[in-house]
Design a protein around this motif. Structure first.
Motif, mmCIF file in Angstrom:
data_model
loop_
_atom_site.group_PDB
_atom_site.id
_atom_site.type_symbol
_atom_site.label_atom_id
_atom_site.label_comp_id
_atom_site.label_asym_id
_atom_site.label_seq_id
_atom_site.Cartn_x
_atom_site.Cartn_y
_atom_site.Cartn_z
ATOM 1 N N LYS A 415 0.830 -1.212 0.000
ATOM 2 C CA LYS A 415 0.000 0.000 0.000
ATOM 3 C C LYS A 415 0.859 1.254 0.000
ATOM 4 O O LYS A 415 0.582 2.219 -0.726
ATOM 5 C CB LYS A 415 -0.926 -0.008 1.219
ATOM 6 C CG LYS A 415 -1.898 1.154 1.266
ATOM 7 C CD LYS A 415 -2.827 1.045 2.466
ATOM 8 C CE LYS A 415 -3.805 2.207 2.513
ATOM 9 N NZ LYS A 415 -4.721 2.112 3.684
ATOM 10 N N ALA A 416 1.920 1.237 0.794
ATOM 11 C CA ALA A 416 2.803 2.408 0.874
ATOM 12 C C ALA A 416 3.551 2.638 -0.438
ATOM 13 O O ALA A 416 3.812 3.781 -0.820
ATOM 14 C CB ALA A 416 3.799 2.235 2.021
ATOM 15 N N ALA A 417 3.871 1.568 -1.130
ATOM 16 C CA ALA A 417 4.603 1.695 -2.398
ATOM 17 C C ALA A 417 3.742 2.313 -3.482
ATOM 18 O O ALA A 417 4.236 3.069 -4.329
ATOM 19 C CB ALA A 417 5.114 0.329 -2.846
ATOM 20 N N GLY A 418 2.454 2.008 -3.472
ATOM 21 C CA GLY A 418 1.572 2.538 -4.505
ATOM 22 C C GLY A 418 2.042 2.168 -5.893
ATOM 23 O O GLY A 418 2.252 0.991 -6.195
ATOM 24 N N ASP A 419 2.231 3.173 -6.739
ATOM 25 C CA ASP A 419 2.671 2.932 -8.116
ATOM 26 C C ASP A 419 4.164 2.659 -8.214
ATOM 27 O O ASP A 419 4.675 2.343 -9.295
ATOM 28 C CB ASP A 419 2.322 4.131 -9.002
ATOM 29 C CG ASP A 419 0.819 4.308 -9.182
ATOM 30 O OD1 ASP A 419 0.093 3.302 -9.066
ATOM 31 O OD2 ASP A 419 0.385 5.446 -9.430
ATOM 32 N N ASN A 420 4.883 2.808 -7.106
ATOM 33 C CA ASN A 420 6.330 2.614 -7.127
ATOM 34 C C ASN A 420 6.716 1.175 -6.804
ATOM 35 O O ASN A 420 7.544 0.901 -5.929
ATOM 36 C CB ASN A 420 7.004 3.578 -6.147
ATOM 37 C CG ASN A 420 6.923 5.017 -6.607
ATOM 38 O OD1 ASN A 420 7.294 5.333 -7.736
ATOM 39 N ND2 ASN A 420 6.422 5.893 -5.751
ATOM 40 N N ALA A 421 6.087 0.252 -7.511
ATOM 41 C CA ALA A 421 6.452 -1.160 -7.431
ATOM 42 C C ALA A 421 6.993 -1.567 -8.792
ATOM 43 O O ALA A 421 6.451 -1.175 -9.828
ATOM 44 C CB ALA A 421 5.244 -2.011 -7.058
ATOM 45 N N PHE A 422 8.052 -2.322 -8.817
ATOM 46 C CA PHE A 422 8.718 -2.662 -10.070
ATOM 47 C C PHE A 422 9.199 -4.100 -10.019
ATOM 48 O O PHE A 422 9.159 -4.759 -8.975
ATOM 49 C CB PHE A 422 9.901 -1.712 -10.321
ATOM 50 C CG PHE A 422 10.821 -1.578 -9.142
ATOM 51 C CD1 PHE A 422 11.793 -2.537 -8.878
ATOM 52 C CD2 PHE A 422 10.712 -0.490 -8.275
ATOM 53 C CE1 PHE A 422 12.636 -2.428 -7.790
ATOM 54 C CE2 PHE A 422 11.545 -0.374 -7.176
ATOM 55 C CZ PHE A 422 12.507 -1.352 -6.931
ATOM 56 N N SER A 423 9.665 -4.587 -11.171
ATOM 57 C CA SER A 423 10.173 -5.958 -11.236
ATOM 58 C C SER A 423 11.054 -6.090 -12.465
ATOM 59 O O SER A 423 11.164 -5.169 -13.270
ATOM 60 C CB SER A 423 9.021 -6.965 -11.304
ATOM 61 O OG SER A 423 8.268 -6.773 -12.490
ATOM 62 N N PHE A 424 11.709 -7.224 -12.600
ATOM 63 C CA PHE A 424 12.449 -7.539 -13.816
ATOM 64 C C PHE A 424 12.084 -8.944 -14.262
ATOM 65 O O PHE A 424 11.448 -9.698 -13.533
ATOM 66 C CB PHE A 424 13.964 -7.399 -13.618
ATOM 67 C CG PHE A 424 14.531 -8.153 -12.441
ATOM 68 C CD1 PHE A 424 14.644 -9.533 -12.453
ATOM 69 C CD2 PHE A 424 14.985 -7.473 -11.318
ATOM 70 C CE1 PHE A 424 15.181 -10.224 -11.386
ATOM 71 C CE2 PHE A 424 15.526 -8.159 -10.242
ATOM 72 C CZ PHE A 424 15.626 -9.535 -10.262
ATOM 73 N N ARG A 425 12.520 -9.303 -15.478
ATOM 74 C CA ARG A 425 12.114 -10.594 -16.031
ATOM 75 C C ARG A 425 13.261 -11.373 -16.671
ATOM 76 O O ARG A 425 13.083 -12.486 -17.132
ATOM 77 C CB ARG A 425 10.984 -10.369 -17.047
ATOM 78 C CG ARG A 425 9.741 -9.806 -16.372
ATOM 79 C CD ARG A 425 8.752 -9.214 -17.331
ATOM 80 N NE ARG A 425 8.148 -10.230 -18.165
ATOM 81 C CZ ARG A 425 7.275 -9.958 -19.142
ATOM 82 N NH1 ARG A 425 6.948 -8.706 -19.385
ATOM 83 N NH2 ARG A 425 6.757 -10.929 -19.849
ATOM 84 N N TRP A 426 14.444 -10.790 -16.725
ATOM 85 C CA TRP A 426 15.583 -11.430 -17.382
ATOM 86 C C TRP A 426 15.913 -12.790 -16.762
ATOM 87 O O TRP A 426 16.390 -13.687 -17.441
ATOM 88 C CB TRP A 426 16.813 -10.517 -17.328
ATOM 89 C CG TRP A 426 17.234 -10.149 -15.929
ATOM 90 C CD1 TRP A 426 16.853 -9.046 -15.225
ATOM 91 C CD2 TRP A 426 18.104 -10.893 -15.060
ATOM 92 N NE1 TRP A 426 17.417 -9.054 -13.978
ATOM 93 C CE2 TRP A 426 18.188 -10.179 -13.853
ATOM 94 C CE3 TRP A 426 18.806 -12.087 -15.189
ATOM 95 C CZ2 TRP A 426 18.952 -10.618 -12.772
ATOM 96 C CZ3 TRP A 426 19.569 -12.539 -14.124
ATOM 97 C CH2 TRP A 426 19.639 -11.809 -12.930
ATOM 98 N N ASP A 427 15.664 -12.935 -15.469
ATOM 99 C CA ASP A 427 16.072 -14.172 -14.796
ATOM 100 C C ASP A 427 15.243 -15.369 -15.238
ATOM 101 O O ASP A 427 15.727 -16.506 -15.241
ATOM 102 C CB ASP A 427 16.039 -14.010 -13.278
ATOM 103 C CG ASP A 427 14.687 -13.572 -12.759
ATOM 104 O OD1 ASP A 427 13.913 -12.963 -13.515
ATOM 105 O OD2 ASP A 427 14.390 -13.835 -11.580
ATOM 106 N N SER A 428 13.985 -15.152 -15.600
ATOM 107 C CA SER A 428 13.167 -16.256 -16.111
ATOM 108 C C SER A 428 13.290 -16.394 -17.629
ATOM 109 O O SER A 428 13.005 -17.454 -18.182
ATOM 110 C CB SER A 428 11.693 -16.073 -15.721
ATOM 111 O OG SER A 428 11.174 -14.866 -16.234
ATOM 112 N N TRP A 429 13.739 -15.335 -18.297
ATOM 113 C CA TRP A 429 13.930 -15.393 -19.742
ATOM 114 C C TRP A 429 15.236 -16.077 -20.120
ATOM 115 O O TRP A 429 15.297 -16.832 -21.086
ATOM 116 C CB TRP A 429 13.932 -13.980 -20.331
ATOM 117 C CG TRP A 429 12.588 -13.336 -20.409
ATOM 118 C CD1 TRP A 429 11.370 -13.924 -20.215
ATOM 119 C CD2 TRP A 429 12.322 -11.968 -20.729
ATOM 120 N NE1 TRP A 429 10.364 -13.007 -20.387
ATOM 121 C CE2 TRP A 429 10.916 -11.795 -20.702
ATOM 122 C CE3 TRP A 429 13.118 -10.870 -21.018
ATOM 123 C CZ2 TRP A 429 10.306 -10.571 -20.968
ATOM 124 C CZ3 TRP A 429 12.520 -9.653 -21.279
ATOM 125 C CH2 TRP A 429 11.121 -9.505 -21.259
#
Length: 476
Positions: A415-429
């Motif tokens: 909730k505190a993060a709001g829109d400031n949540a991120f991720s990456f995908r290279w590790d599964s690619w």
């Protein structure tokens, strides 16, 4: 988890969630990604079960076709499958036999079956020894889930795709098509015992100066301030390093790495993050943790011997049997590294993780997708959360649940993060990158590595992947 996904591997969990150097489906020029004969199912799928599509059966599942499900037995356990999702499927298809099995090493148990042409219908591809998802997709082993997401949600509420949190489908998309359901909404951060903090009048740190000062206080009390397991959980730590990089330079730092952009690993943000964490490794970690597994180090934290432990929100459930009643899990965001970070302290790595997919060449791929539809019902998602203490990607499914301290803390972080949540995908690619990053991270944190060496090492392998025509490339 028994070997968690980070998730996302990724995991996840475990993408997050978890990956391993010992297992994978590597692309070799001129050789099928799964190597060996694919068996009788490597045809047009004419022998696959298929029923009539109706409003109640939008995916056209054959009502009496056997369904085989394999679930990773890790931090999430398997009760959510045996007690919630399988009974839900059986309620809709009472004539169908559901064959269930679990595995702690998915690649060891399941990979030979894909190579032999007799894969299970639905697989939870997770854990440290998961299969190379990018290779599975490239070989045509994973079913296109477009029909699932376009189908009416079980229990109503519109199409399945409309009931999911933003970004869910994209997280399992490869070059424009969805092949994977990333089901668990995993929050990553630094986990600690809130009761230990209360006892010592400690507060979660927001700045790097406050963070190191707190680690000094822990060290003075004989507590290992910071720990992770080098034997199989290095991805927990590289996720933390890249979280710091994203905070310093913005989320595009991770997007550039995903897209194999030139010198993405050598960006100032990645170097600054690696420098900061190398200092933590040199000053505040126990070198013995290099050879230990995650459950061993997590137990040390439950025994108040470890202060902070980086992990995803599966941790509390995974340690339920080992956690004394005086220990209360809580999680804080990775502290800001500089005073000019582009993202706020509240920004977090949080994303759909824990991979589930239907086998395109299984005997009952329609049933495999239908099983995923049951997982994505509000009832199925709520039952999962109640049993695992981990939220799902289904909107509103966890509303009103007050399951445990760690679950509540993770929800507050989100909730505190709001829109400031991120991720990456290279590790599964790109499994080759994941394997290298685990080794490079251990070198950085345990063996006196430097930020320059870490970045150079990762960029070299990223370039090798980019220039290898046998490896299918993905972009976001």
């Amino acid at each position: 988890m028994s070997e968690t996904p980070e998730p996302g591997t990724g995991v996840d969990r475990r993408k997050l969630l978890g990956r391993t150097a010992a297992a994978g489906l590597l692309a070799v020029p001129g050789v099928g990604l799964l190597s060996g004969c694919l068996g009788s199912n490597d045809d047009d799928g004419g022998d696959q079960a298929e029923g009539e599509k109706t409003a109640a059966n939008p995916l056209g599942v054959k009502e009496d076709a056997e369904l085989e499900v394999v679930i990773f037995n890790g931090g999430l356990g398997t009760k959510y499958a045996t007690d919630v999702h399988i009974p839900s499927y059986k309620k809709s298809f009472p004539k169908a036999n559901v064959k269930f099995s679990q595995a702690e090493e998915i690649s060891t148990v399941v990979q030979p079956r894909f190579a032999g042409g007799n894969p299970p219908d639905m697989v939870n591809n997770a854990g440290s020894k998961l299969m190379d998802m990018g290779a599975l997709v490239a070989e045509g082993q994973a079913a296109d889930l477009t029909d699932l997401f376009e189908a009416e949600a079980l229990g109503g509420g519109g199409k399945v795709k409309d009931t999911l949190l933003p970004g869910t489908i994209e997280q399992g998309t490869f070059n424009g098509k969805p092949y994977v359901l990333q089901y668990a909404y995993t929050v990553f951060g630094l986990w600690y015992d809130s009761e230990l903090f209360k006892k010592n009048n400690w507060a979660p740190a927001k700045t790097w100066a406050d963070f190191t000062a707190l680690l000094d206080k822990m060290k003075a009390q004989g507590i290992t301030p910071y720990a992770y397991a080098g034997a199989n959980a290095a991805y927990y730590q590289y996720l933390v390093i890249l979280t710091s990089a994203a905070k310093i330079g913005g989320a595009d730092v991770l997007k550039n790495i995903d897209n194999l952009e030139p010198n993405a690993w050598k960006s100032d943000a990645v170097k600054q993050a690696a420098t900061a964490w190398a200092e933590i490794g040199a000053k505040y970690m126990n070198k013995a943790n290099l050879g230990q597994k995650h459950t061993e180090v997590q137990l040390q934290q439950n025994q108040s011997k470890v202060g902070f432990y980086p992990s995803g929100s599966w941790l509390e459930n995974e340690q339920a049997k080992e956690t004394p009643p005086t220990f209360k899990y809580a999680v804080m965001p990775v502290p800001s590294v500089t005073g000019s970070d582009k993202l706020p302290n509240t920004a977090i790595y949080a994303a759909a993780g824990e991979m589930y997919f239907a086998s395109a060449k299984g005997k009952n791929p329609r049933g495999g997708m239908e099983y995923l539809r049951h997982m994505l019902s509000k009832e199925g998602a709520r039952g999962f959360t109640e049993l695992t203490k981990v939220a799902t990607v289904v909107k509103g499914a966890a509303d009103g649940l007050t399951i445990s301290p760690g679950f509540t803390s993770a929800q507050e972080l989100t909730k505190a993060a709001g829109d400031n949540a991120f991720s990456f995908r290279w590790d599964s690619w790109y499994k080759k990158l994941d394997d290298e990053c685990r080794a490079a991270t251990n070198e950085l944190m345990f063996n006196g590595g430097t930020a320059d060496k870490f970045c150079d090492r990762m960029q070299k392998v990223a370039d090798e992947v980019k220039n290898d025509s046998s490896i299918q490339k993905f972009k976001r």
